[in-house]
Each structure stands twice: as C-alpha cells, then as structure tokens.
Design a protein around this motif. Structure first.
Motif, PDB file in Angstrom:
ATOM      1  N   THR A 244     -73.260  28.184  -1.093  1.00  9.51           N
ATOM      2  CA  THR A 244     -72.041  27.557  -1.905  1.00  9.51           C
ATOM      3  C   THR A 244     -72.755  26.649  -3.048  1.00  9.51           C
ATOM      4  OG1 THR A 244     -70.595  27.592  -0.143  1.00  9.51           O
ATOM      5  CG2 THR A 244     -70.109  26.079  -1.912  1.00  9.51           C
ATOM      6  N   LYS A 245     -72.267  26.916  -4.195  1.00  9.48           N
ATOM      7  CA  LYS A 245     -72.491  26.015  -5.732  1.00  9.48           C
ATOM      8  C   LYS A 245     -72.265  24.721  -5.260  1.00  9.48           C
ATOM      9  CE  LYS A 245     -72.700  30.161  -8.947  1.00  9.48           C
ATOM     10  NZ  LYS A 245     -74.113  30.064  -9.298  1.00  9.48           N
ATOM     11  N   GLU A 246     -72.994  23.981  -6.088  1.00 15.19           N
ATOM     12  CA  GLU A 246     -72.763  22.258  -5.921  1.00 15.19           C
ATOM     13  C   GLU A 246     -71.362  21.857  -6.015  1.00 15.19           C
ATOM     14  OE1 GLU A 246     -74.808  18.376  -8.029  1.00 15.19           O
ATOM     15  OE2 GLU A 246     -75.279  20.067  -8.617  1.00 15.19           O
ATOM     16  N   GLY A 247     -70.728  21.136  -5.324  1.00 11.83           N
ATOM     17  CA  GLY A 247     -69.581  20.697  -5.505  1.00 11.83           C
ATOM     18  C   GLY A 247     -68.206  21.720  -5.349  1.00 11.83           C
ATOM     19  N   ARG A 248     -68.545  22.754  -5.159  1.00 14.11           N
ATOM     20  CA  ARG A 248     -67.437  23.790  -4.793  1.00 14.11           C
ATOM     21  C   ARG A 248     -66.747  23.909  -3.304  1.00 14.11           C
ATOM     22  NH1 ARG A 248     -67.090  26.466  -9.594  1.00 14.11           N
ATOM     23  NH2 ARG A 248     -65.431  27.030  -8.914  1.00 14.11           N
ATOM     24  N   PHE A 249     -65.662  24.632  -3.250  1.00 12.23           N
ATOM     25  CA  PHE A 249     -64.760  24.371  -2.158  1.00 12.23           C
ATOM     26  C   PHE A 249     -64.901  25.339  -0.979  1.00 12.23           C
ATOM     27  CE2 PHE A 249     -63.150  21.913  -5.359  1.00 12.23           C
ATOM     28  CZ  PHE A 249     -62.479  20.603  -4.877  1.00 12.23           C
ATOM     29  N   LEU A 250     -64.736  25.117   0.409  1.00  9.66           N
ATOM     30  CA  LEU A 250     -64.205  25.889   1.574  1.00  9.66           C
ATOM     31  C   LEU A 250     -62.898  25.443   1.777  1.00  9.66           C
ATOM     32  CD1 LEU A 250     -65.202  27.520   4.082  1.00  9.66           C
ATOM     33  CD2 LEU A 250     -66.065  25.087   4.956  1.00  9.66           C
ATOM     34  N   ILE A 251     -62.269  26.580   2.144  1.00 10.93           N
ATOM     35  CA  ILE A 251     -60.976  26.328   2.985  1.00 10.93           C
ATOM     36  C   ILE A 251     -60.743  27.176   3.976  1.00 10.93           C
ATOM     37  CG2 ILE A 251     -58.457  26.628   2.574  1.00 10.93           C
ATOM     38  CD1 ILE A 251     -60.637  26.198  -0.468  1.00 10.93           C
ATOM     39  N   VAL A 252     -60.683  26.517   4.946  1.00 13.70           N
ATOM     40  CA  VAL A 252     -60.759  27.045   6.516  1.00 13.70           C
ATOM     41  C   VAL A 252     -59.132  27.128   6.975  1.00 13.70           C
ATOM     42  CG1 VAL A 252     -61.689  27.115   8.766  1.00 13.70           C
ATOM     43  CG2 VAL A 252     -62.809  26.298   6.830  1.00 13.70           C
ATOM     44  N   ASN A 253     -58.672  28.477   7.051  1.00  9.44           N
ATOM     45  CA  ASN A 253     -57.474  28.510   7.793  1.00  9.44           C
ATOM     46  C   ASN A 253     -57.688  28.640   9.349  1.00  9.44           C
ATOM     47  OD1 ASN A 253     -55.222  31.199   8.188  1.00  9.44           O
ATOM     48  ND2 ASN A 253     -54.466  29.115   8.490  1.00  9.44           N
ATOM     49  N   THR A 254     -57.031  27.867  10.144  1.00  9.78           N
ATOM     50  CA  THR A 254     -57.067  27.995  11.553  1.00  9.78           C
ATOM     51  C   THR A 254     -55.915  27.102  12.128  1.00  9.78           C
ATOM     52  OG1 THR A 254     -58.553  27.782  13.459  1.00  9.78           O
ATOM     53  CG2 THR A 254     -58.617  26.064  11.875  1.00  9.78           C
ATOM     54  N   SER A 255     -55.924  27.277  13.510  1.00 12.25           N
ATOM     55  CA  SER A 255     -54.861  26.496  14.289  1.00 12.25           C
ATOM     56  C   SER A 255     -55.270  26.414  15.727  1.00 12.25           C
ATOM     57  CB  SER A 255     -53.626  27.147  14.066  1.00 12.25           C
ATOM     58  OG  SER A 255     -53.640  28.479  14.766  1.00 12.25           O
ATOM     59  N   PRO A 256     -54.674  25.382  16.366  1.00  8.84           N
ATOM     60  CA  PRO A 256     -54.939  25.465  17.695  1.00  8.84           C
ATOM     61  C   PRO A 256     -54.482  26.583  18.715  1.00  8.84           C
ATOM     62  CG  PRO A 256     -53.998  23.345  17.311  1.00  8.84           C
ATOM     63  CD  PRO A 256     -53.901  24.238  16.033  1.00  8.84           C
ATOM     64  N   VAL A 257     -55.373  27.179  19.616  1.00 13.04           N
ATOM     65  CA  VAL A 257     -55.094  28.366  20.251  1.00 13.04           C
ATOM     66  C   VAL A 257     -54.818  28.396  21.663  1.00 13.04           C
ATOM     67  CG1 VAL A 257     -57.467  29.284  20.729  1.00 13.04           C
ATOM     68  CG2 VAL A 257     -55.763  30.798  20.091  1.00 13.04           C
ATOM     69  N   ILE A 258     -53.898  29.265  22.211  1.00 14.60           N
ATOM     70  CA  ILE A 258     -53.630  29.038  23.718  1.00 14.60           C
ATOM     71  C   ILE A 258     -54.307  30.349  24.146  1.00 14.60           C
ATOM     72  CG2 ILE A 258     -51.886  29.227  25.135  1.00 14.60           C
ATOM     73  CD1 ILE A 258     -49.983  27.873  23.421  1.00 14.60           C
ATOM     74  N   VAL A 259     -55.182  30.078  25.191  1.00 15.86           N
ATOM     75  CA  VAL A 259     -55.695  31.184  25.993  1.00 15.86           C
ATOM     76  C   VAL A 259     -54.755  31.410  27.365  1.00 15.86           C
ATOM     77  CG1 VAL A 259     -57.615  31.942  27.326  1.00 15.86           C
ATOM     78  CG2 VAL A 259     -58.015  30.730  25.125  1.00 15.86           C
ATOM     79  N   PRO A 260     -54.208  32.671  27.206  1.00 14.77           N
ATOM     80  CA  PRO A 260     -53.256  32.680  28.629  1.00 14.77           C
ATOM     81  C   PRO A 260     -53.737  32.528  29.676  1.00 14.77           C
ATOM     82  CG  PRO A 260     -53.053  34.700  26.719  1.00 14.77           C
ATOM     83  CD  PRO A 260     -54.202  33.677  26.413  1.00 14.77           C
ATOM     84  N   ARG A 261     -52.755  32.180  30.679  1.00  8.98           N
ATOM     85  CA  ARG A 261     -53.294  32.102  32.100  1.00  8.98           C
ATOM     86  C   ARG A 261     -53.449  33.331  32.726  1.00  8.98           C
ATOM     87  NH1 ARG A 261     -47.764  29.698  34.561  1.00  8.98           N
ATOM     88  NH2 ARG A 261     -46.307  31.424  34.137  1.00  8.98           N
TER      89      ARG A 261
END
Length: 459
Positions: A244-261
């Motif tokens: 990544t270039k100096e001073g540029r951005f990373l945007i991460v889309n995520t959320s808590p996740v449920i692993v089913p029983r």
C-alpha cells in the motif's frame, strides 16, 4: 467594544487597555473577548497587567493570558512560565506555558524543556519536544529526543519517528505516488493471495477494500482453528500494508460470525472477528480512522429472535443481526492527508470530487445482494461509496478476496484500475463468464491469470 477599539488601546500603550481589563474583571465574556483580540504585541508593550491575571479563577482566561504573554518574547518571563507549569492545577494552562517557552526559541529555555520531557502528561512532553526541535543538530538534545522513540505514549513516539527516523522509512520509492504498475492494472489472479502478493512490489496500490472469508461459517472458508484463521488474515493484511502506498487506506468489511452448533446437546459459538482483527491491524502499522456501520433490512437476515419471541424467557434473547462493520484504516505516515491530495494534478482532483449526494454519518443503509453462485456478495453500492470516498480517478484498488468480482467491476465503472486475487476456481471462472452491460471481463484490458501466468507477466 470592538476588535478595532482593543487594537487602538493596545497601540496607545498608555494604560488604557489595562484600565479596560480592570473594568471588566467580573464580566467573563468581555474579559475573554479582550484577551482573544489583543493580537500582535509591539516592542515595548507594558505587559505587567497581564501578570496580575495569571491566577485568575477561570481556566480559559489563564490560557489566554499565557498565550498573550508568550507573544512578548521576553526572557524575564521564563521563570514565570516555569512556575505556572509547576503550580497551576490545569493541564491546559500548563501546556500553554510550555508552548510559550518553546515559542521563545531561546537557549535559556533548553534546560527547562529537557526536564519537561520526563513529565507524565504526554501533551506536555510533545510541547517540550516542539520547543527543543528548534535546536535540532545539538548533539545533547538530539540524543535525548531520539531516546523518546521508546516512550510509552504513541503520540510522543510518532512525533520522534517523524523528526528523526521517517527518512529511513520511505527512502526507496520506485513510483510516483499517483502511479501504479501496468502489470497490476485490471488483473485478476487465480491463486492464494499470499502467493500472489509475493510478486507485487512495495507501494503499488492506493486502496484496499475487502470482506475476508467468514470463519468456518461457509463451505469455502474452513480453517483448523480460530487462531489459525486470525493468523491467516494477519499475514494477508501485513502483506497488504507492504504494497500500500504511503498514507493510503484499507477498509475491511466484516462482522461477528456464529458457527452453528453440531447438535442440540451443544451450543453455537459467536466469534468477534472485527474486534480481534482490529488489534492485529493496529499493531501492523494501520492507523484506525473510522468505523462505518452497514445496516441491512431486517427481512434480509437470518431470524435469531424467533425462539425468544415465542418463550420470552430472560437469558434467551438473541437479536437479529442487521449490521456489519466497515473498519477504516490508513497506512501510518508522518504526512497529513493534504500531502496525499496534493500529489494529484488539478484535473484529476476535479474529476474525482464527490458531486452527488453523500452519506453524512457512519450508518449506511444498503440492501445486500444475492447471487446464485457466491453466498456473500458485495453490493455494488457499498463498493461505489468506498471507492469514491477513498480513492482518485486512475488509482489502483485491490481486493484480496475477490469472490464474484464486484469490487473490480465497480472500480472499472468509476474509472479506477483494479487488482484482484481469488483462490476458489469456481468464483474465478464465474468472473470470467460475466455478462453485463458494462462488463469489465469482456474488455481487452482485463487479464485473467493463473499464478504462473501472473509471474510471467511481470518479466
């Protein structure tokens, strides 16, 4: 009472301004107005009446008094400021006194400023550093300041890093800030992202926007353990930081996740992915900037509250999850955002301006998108907003987990270049088969590579 009147009394320097202040000692509004509008202090100005206000009850008044005394530039005030630093109970007042010492740019302040480097208030330490930087080149002062790279406060460390160590961090630039390598433009690589990134040079990309695979919640994202999953993401974003270039951005889309029983005798488990990942990213050198909430319609998400709706028993409440996070990070740098902006020609800046309606808060209401092949697809509207807010026309944007390729498709429509990697052959082939009105995959500029083909393209 006007600014012009205050200036007139100041220039007369015959005690009229002092008299006006004394008449308004009990009127906080008027007193503050006078002190705020004194402006430049001429040589020979009688400042003795200001000394009578250094113990004034109101904190804001004391700050303004010291700010004006600092304009006098008299070494007679050095001890006055030092006494204030030692005795005043307000940290704001103390900081202003340190700043006043620094603005003197006088060698008689050096010993005091050096002593203040040991203060417990990091903002006082930073003010002392700024005052001492006037004497940069003095061996004693340089050594004392360089040692602060090990200070426990991150702001202090960042200041020292900028002044003494920044030149070593970015000494080998192969491209101008606005440029990217041709062999990365509009390229999709079918490979493990970590393998592909081995062949991507430093400082290549302007923006990364991605949604990492969910931990063991989808068939395409199975990991032996949660720790292994986080380590994999850590490795990916460490490499992303490098390219990544100096001073540029990373945007991460995520959320808590449920692993089913696995059965009714077992409980499901919820993993706080965004928050665990955040700590990792900050340690890597990504500076946290913002958190944006992506809000979905409730009808579009899995119903978790149904059981509680039936029995209404406490402890059993599980709300429907209608949000995901977009965590916004910037590659740490000593340069301000203005520096990044000023790298672009005027016409590019004009073409890149956000002229349509834009979001004014951090809650974005966007419907998710369904797809017959990929179970978790970026909505193009989400990509559009990120691209237009965090990149310029002609920039290179990156998605290490391309999936169905929405990030690349949207970047193409918005006159950006894209670089995508995708490990799953099914999704890679799906991207190649797209049929759209504006299809990035049917243009001659888009290149689909295996890892070996990508390596060959670089030569």
């Amino acid at each position: 009472m006007t600014k012009e009147y205050i200036k007139h009394l100041k220039l007369q320097n015959n005690g009229s301004l002092s008299k006006l202040v004394n008449e308004n000692l009990s009127n906080l509004g008027n007193l503050t107005f006078i002190l705020e509008n004194i402006g430049h202090i001429q040589k020979g100005f009688d400042y003795s009446w200001l000394l009578g206000l250094i113990h004034y009850e109101n904190e804001a008044v004391r700050v303004l008094v010291i700010k004006n005394l600092g304009k006098v530039q008299s070494t007679d005030l050095i001890q006055v400021f030092y006494n204030i630093i030692n005795k005043d109970k307000s940290t704001l007042v103390k900081r202003e006194a340190v700043s006043a010492l620094g603005r003197m740019r006088n060698e008689q302040t050096k010993d005091i400023l050096l002593k203040l480097l040991e203060d417990t208030d990091p903002k006082i330490v930073c003010q002392a550093i700024r005052g001492l930087l006037v004497f940069k080149g003095n061996t004693e002062i340089d050594n004392r300041l360089k040692n602060l790279i090990n200070h426990e406060n991150e702001i202090v460390k960042a200041l020292i890093k900028k002044e003494y160590f920044a030149s070593a961090l970015y000494k080998s630039k192969k491209l101008n800030h606005t440029e990217s390598y041709d062999f990365l433009k509009n390229v999709i690589v079918h490979a493990d992202v970590l393998e592909a990134l081995k062949y991507v040079p430093e400082d290549s990309i302007h923006l990364t926007f991605t949604s990492p695979p969910y931990y063991n919640a989808r068939d395409y994202s199975i990991y032996p353990s949660y720790d292994a999953y986080l380590q994999f993401l850590s490795d990916v974003f460490k490499e992303t930081h490098r390219i990544t270039k100096e001073g540029r951005f990373l945007i991460v889309n995520t959320s808590p996740v449920i692993v089913p029983r696995i059965s009714r005798a077992h409980a499901s488990k919820r993993y706080p992915i965004p928050f665990d990942l955040h700590t990792i990213l900050v340690k890597q050198g990504w500076e946290y900037i913002d958190d944006i909430i992506w809000e979905k319609p409730e009808y579009s998400v899995k119903n978790r509250v149904g059981g509680f709706q039936q029995h209404r028993k406490p402890l059993g409440y599980k709300p429907n999850t209608i949000t995901e996070y977009l965590f916004v990070y910037r590659k740490q740098t000593d340069k301000l955002l203005d520096w990044n902006m000023h790298q672009y020609e005027k016409d590019i800046v004009e073409k890149s301006k956000v002229l349509d309606d834009f979001e004014t808060n951090n809650i974005w209401k966007i419907c998710p998108r369904s797809d017959k092949v990929h179970p978790a697809v970026f909505p193009s509207e989400l990509c559009k907003r990120v691209i237009q807010y965090y990149s310029y026309v002609g920039d290179l944007v990156f998605d290490p987990f391309a999936g169905s390729g929405t990030m690349g498709y949207t970047a193409k429509k918005m006159n950006r270049f894209f670089f995508l990697t995708e490990k799953d052959e099914k999704y890679f082939e799906y991207m190649k088969s797209y049929k759209r009105e504006i299809s990035l995959f049917e243009t001659e500029n888009t290149k689909f590579y295996t890892l070996e083909q990508f390596k060959e393209s670089i030569k």
